[in-house]
Design an enzyme around this catalytic site. Sequence first.
Site, PDB file in Angstrom:
ATOM      1  CG  ASP A 109      -5.189  33.022 -64.654  1.00  0.00           C
ATOM      2  OD1 ASP A 109      -6.171  33.154 -63.895  1.00  0.00           O
ATOM      3  OD2 ASP A 109      -4.035  33.330 -64.319  1.00  0.00           O
ATOM      4  CG  ASN A 145       7.365  34.001 -61.943  1.00  0.00           C
ATOM      5  OD1 ASN A 145       6.330  34.650 -61.857  1.00  0.00           O
ATOM      6  ND2 ASN A 145       7.416  32.813 -62.518  1.00  0.00           N
ATOM      7  CG  HIS A 197       2.991  34.669 -62.866  1.00  0.00           C
ATOM      8  ND1 HIS A 197       3.623  33.820 -61.993  1.00  0.00           N
ATOM      9  CD2 HIS A 197       1.699  34.677 -62.476  1.00  0.00           C
ATOM     10  CE1 HIS A 197       2.750  33.350 -61.123  1.00  0.00           C
ATOM     11  NE2 HIS A 197       1.569  33.862 -61.388  1.00  0.00           N
ATOM     12  CD  GLU A 201       4.722  31.064 -65.003  1.00  0.00           C
ATOM     13  OE1 GLU A 201       5.286  32.022 -64.435  1.00  0.00           O
ATOM     14  OE2 GLU A 201       4.363  30.045 -64.399  1.00  0.00           O
TER      15      GLU A 201
END
Length: 242
Positions: A61, A134, A136, A141
């Site tokens: 990414d 979280n 990801h 996400e």
Amino acid sequence: MWDNEVGASKAAARFWCDKIRDGARVLCLATGNTPTAFYKEWTASMQQDSVVASLTTFNLDEYWGIPAGHPGSFRQYMELNLFKPLGLQSDQIHFLPSSLPRAEDTEWDICQRYEEEIRRAGGIDLCLLGIGANGHIGFNEPGSAADGGTHLVALTEKTRRSNQTAFEGPPPERALTMGLKTIMTSREIVLLAFGAQKSKAIHEAFFGPMSEACPASVLQRHPSVTAFLDREAAHHLPAYRS
Ligand code: GLP
């Protein structure tokens, strides 16, 4: 599971280098605080090795909307932590850009080209992942579709806050990321997670329901995932609960 990050990083790097020596050539790479010790160990183990010249890398990414070469970019992180020290040449490296390379491009074109480059390289042999608090992976996400390819994402406030330190002002709001489907096409996956702030995500990823609420839970469907955890990150796992 290892007592600490150093032990886990060393073991993960040994595992990774063995896979390369056994023939893994197309690698997917992650950024973040988590893999820095791993990259040092990998570099120490392979700096003089001729196999390095036969590797092809794809990063997971990149932030979207910052100038190329921005010190907070993932590209700069990789140059510093792996590409330069290991001696990878620019034609071996594939990276999502942080802005439109040509005026006639769209984000969609860039993402499709990245998928095509991965296909042309023969697919990913070995993929390194960290994990967000979280759940990801890459920048997929919560809410990301399990069948998604490379795409543009809006980052959550939680993720932006965790990544704040690399930026003087507010961190970018968007990023390009390999999709969960793309990650899942990797033949083998290595996941690193260290620290108590990752323990809930690790538990949900491997022992929770498979759900878009925890993107990493998609890994339960992958046939070959090896996780290297420190004691704190493993804390909520049934085998290690103390
Ligand atoms: C980052 C990256 C992920 C990384 C995760 C955790 O923003 N997009 O690839 O795994 O968030 O980062 P860290 O290792 O710094 O906790």
